[in-house]
Design a protein around this motif. Structure first.
Motif, PDB file in Angstrom:
ATOM      1  N   THR A 131       3.338   8.326 -54.762  1.00 12.39           N
ATOM      2  CA  THR A 131       2.898   9.302 -53.766  1.00 12.39           C
ATOM      3  C   THR A 131       2.558   8.681 -52.414  1.00 12.39           C
ATOM      4  O   THR A 131       2.696   9.343 -51.383  1.00 12.39           O
ATOM      5  N   HIS A 134       0.637  10.730 -49.710  1.00 19.07           N
ATOM      6  CA  HIS A 134       1.256  11.861 -49.024  1.00 19.07           C
ATOM      7  C   HIS A 134       1.243  13.144 -49.843  1.00 19.07           C
ATOM      8  O   HIS A 134       2.275  13.783 -50.071  1.00 19.07           O
ATOM      9  N   ASP A 147       5.296  18.248 -46.004  1.00 14.35           N
ATOM     10  CA  ASP A 147       6.450  18.023 -46.882  1.00 14.35           C
ATOM     11  C   ASP A 147       7.542  18.945 -46.353  1.00 14.35           C
ATOM     12  O   ASP A 147       7.420  20.163 -46.455  1.00 14.35           O
ATOM     13  N   ASN A 148       8.583  18.380 -45.774  1.00 11.23           N
ATOM     14  CA  ASN A 148       9.554  19.196 -45.041  1.00 11.23           C
ATOM     15  C   ASN A 148      10.971  19.154 -45.582  1.00 11.23           C
ATOM     16  O   ASN A 148      11.908  19.530 -44.886  1.00 11.23           O
ATOM     17  N   ASN A 150      13.345  18.104 -49.542  1.00 14.97           N
ATOM     18  CA  ASN A 150      13.671  17.176 -50.622  1.00 14.97           C
ATOM     19  C   ASN A 150      15.018  17.584 -51.205  1.00 14.97           C
ATOM     20  O   ASN A 150      15.139  18.695 -51.740  1.00 14.97           O
ATOM     21  N   VAL A 179       9.863  22.403 -51.190  1.00 15.25           N
ATOM     22  CA  VAL A 179       8.787  21.739 -50.452  1.00 15.25           C
ATOM     23  C   VAL A 179       7.455  22.162 -51.045  1.00 15.25           C
ATOM     24  O   VAL A 179       7.310  23.247 -51.615  1.00 15.25           O
ATOM     25  N   GLY A 198       8.796  20.202 -54.668  1.00  9.24           N
ATOM     26  CA  GLY A 198       8.831  19.205 -53.613  1.00  9.24           C
ATOM     27  C   GLY A 198       8.202  17.876 -53.983  1.00  9.24           C
ATOM     28  O   GLY A 198       7.999  17.544 -55.150  1.00  9.24           O
ATOM     29  N   PHE A 199       7.861  17.111 -52.946  1.00  9.41           N
ATOM     30  CA  PHE A 199       7.407  15.730 -53.092  1.00  9.41           C
ATOM     31  C   PHE A 199       6.057  15.614 -53.789  1.00  9.41           C
ATOM     32  O   PHE A 199       5.779  14.620 -54.456  1.00  9.41           O
ATOM     33  N   GLN A 200       5.195  16.595 -53.653  1.00 11.85           N
ATOM     34  CA  GLN A 200       3.786  16.424 -53.977  1.00 11.85           C
ATOM     35  C   GLN A 200       3.401  16.804 -55.405  1.00 11.85           C
ATOM     36  O   GLN A 200       2.244  17.089 -55.695  1.00 11.85           O
ATOM     37  N   TRP A 235      14.201  12.701 -48.266  1.00 13.71           N
ATOM     38  CA  TRP A 235      12.886  13.333 -48.145  1.00 13.71           C
ATOM     39  C   TRP A 235      12.463  13.300 -46.684  1.00 13.71           C
ATOM     40  O   TRP A 235      12.413  12.236 -46.068  1.00 13.71           O
ATOM     41  N   PHE A 237       9.402  13.906 -44.251  1.00  7.38           N
ATOM     42  CA  PHE A 237       7.948  14.037 -44.205  1.00  7.38           C
ATOM     43  C   PHE A 237       7.555  14.879 -42.999  1.00  7.38           C
ATOM     44  O   PHE A 237       7.064  15.988 -43.137  1.00  7.38           O
TER      45      PHE A 237
END
Length: 436
Positions: A131, A134, A147-148, A150, A179, A198-200, A235, A237
């Motif tokens: 992570t 982020h 998070d914009n 993926n 996202v 998404g990323f998180q 990805w 950011f």
């Protein structure tokens, strides 16, 4: 007397007796606190894919024993037994002519302990990443960490070199992983609810914000031609910036049996990914959408705020905001409504839920059909494979089948990302199983 007059959402001014103005200090302190929390994250984003075939979706802690395959050059840049998330030099911003962190060489950049992946058509693939601070989670950070985007792209089948540009025409996008829900309008509780798109998606982020485990999942298209591909993770950011990238090679085969033969020869397990704690990957926080329209086995349609009916062993109950359907015996040639739970407001512009499948399944050929009120959406599933045509998808119609190990799963989980002009809370979604 000091009088504060708002001039924007963060700054106020107050007027001195001589008519001069100054900033209200309490507002400036609030702004300073916000900037102190957000700006370091905006300035120092980085991450990378650590595992390209991880066995635990939505897992809490990294376990290198659950990783079957690795990205390019992992054995020397982020080894499996090293401290997870500690190899910051593997993070990469692409440049023209160098999309990937290292040059491609399939013979030297993979080893027996860090092998190349083999996927099969229709497989759900889980990716693991650190992570690196982020994640927007109000339990330990704030809800403004961005998070914009993926995505997963593939290069040409059996291509020998990397395309020159990360957005060049040689790449084909096969997955949009959504996202995370972030920003001013997001309820605090949503930022601390997992899993997320998404990323998180990192349930234990607050235990180790820098090095906690995050996971994605995507599905290998059922029509992706068998062969070797370079896969590209992108990805974004900060909005407007180029993406971070990670690259890996993988052989795509037609069936799970073919994939299993490869992994067996390498001494790897052939079990596919499972969900942490043996629970469904996504659960509805509050089911908020009413199915509204129910198609019965007789082909008639019943619409209303509360409707109960029975047709050929099927009982369907539709109440405002919550849809519950109990399938009876599924007879070939019939259309049976499915029970589903769908929270359309899990985050702005996105929802999540699951479809409950009958047990046993219909005899003969069958598929699940989901009809959305608009076509400008991104619909992701697990425990199934898409078989709809592009024309059907453009109309918001998705058809899903199950094969092999998927038949052991009695639900199909999904995420939906709605684009401008699509408001599902104001419309109807239909889910049904069609047999012939």
């Amino acid at each position: 007397k000091r009088t504060c007059t708002p001039i924007d959402r963060y700054l106020d001014v107050w007027t001195l007796p001589d008519g001069s103005s100054s900033l209200c200090r309490y507002k400036m302190r609030g702004l300073a606190a916000l900037l102190a929390a957000v700006l370091p994250a905006l300035a120092a984003a980085h991450s990378w894919i650590t595992c390209t075939d991880y066995l635990e979706m939505n897992g809490e802690y990294w376990d290198h024993r659950l990783c079957r395959a690795f990205p390019r050059s992992a054995y020397r840049m982020c080894p499996r037994t090293a401290t997870f998330g500690s190899h910051d030099t593997y993070s990469y911003f692409p440049s023209p002519g160098a999309v990937c962190r290292t040059a491609r060489n399939d013979a030297t950049e993979y080893t027996a302990d860090h092998p190349m992946a083999t996927y099969y058509q229709g497989q759900t693939v889980v990716l693991a990443h650190p992570t690196k601070n982020h994640v927007a989670d109000v339990q330990c950070t704030n809800k403004y960490i961005p998070d914009n985007g993926n995505w997963i792209d593939v290069g040409p089948v059996n291509g020998a070199t990397d395309p020159a540009l990360f957005d060049g025409p040689e790449w084909t996008q096969i997955a949009d992983m959504g996202v995370a829900p972030v920003g001013y309008e997001i309820p605090d509780a949503v930022t601390s609810t997992y899993p997320k798109p998404g990323f998180q998606n990192a349930p234990k982020f607050c235990e180790n914000m820098d090095k906690s485990l995050g996971t994605y999942n995507f599905t290998i298209p059922s029509n992706l031609t068998p062969g070797r591909y370079t896969f590209l993770w992108k990805w974004i950011f900060n909005a407007g910036n180029d993406p971070y990238t990670s690259c890996w090679e993988a052989d795509v085969v037609a069936t799970k049996a073919e994939r299993d033969a490869v992994y067996t020869s390498m001494g790897l397990t052939t079990e596919d990914s499972w969900y942490f704690g043996n629970t469904a990957p996504v659960t509805s926080i509050v089911p908020v959408i009413s199915q509204g329209t129910t198609t019965t086995t007789a082909g008639t349609t019943t619409t209303g705020a509360t409707t109960t009916g029975a047709t050929a062993g099927t009982t369907t109950t539709t109440t405002p905001h919550v849809t519950t359907t109990t399938p009876g015996n599924v007879i070939p040639g019939n259309i049976i409504p499915l029970s589903f739970s769908f929270n359309t407001n899990a985050w702005p512009g996105g929802g999540q839920g699951y479809l409950q499948l009958p047990n046993p399944r219909p005899s003969g050929n069958w598929y699940v059909e989901v009809k959305f009120p608009c076509g400008n959406i991104n619909f992701q599933i697990w425990h199934g494979n898409f078989v709809q045509t592009p024309q059907e998808q453009a109309q918001g119609i998705y058809k899903i089948t199950q094969t092999g190990w998927q038949l052991d799963k009695h639900d199909i989980g999904f995420n939906v990302h709605m684009q401008a002009g699509c408001f599902m809370e104001e419309n109807q979604v239909i889910a049904q199983i069609v047999s012939n």
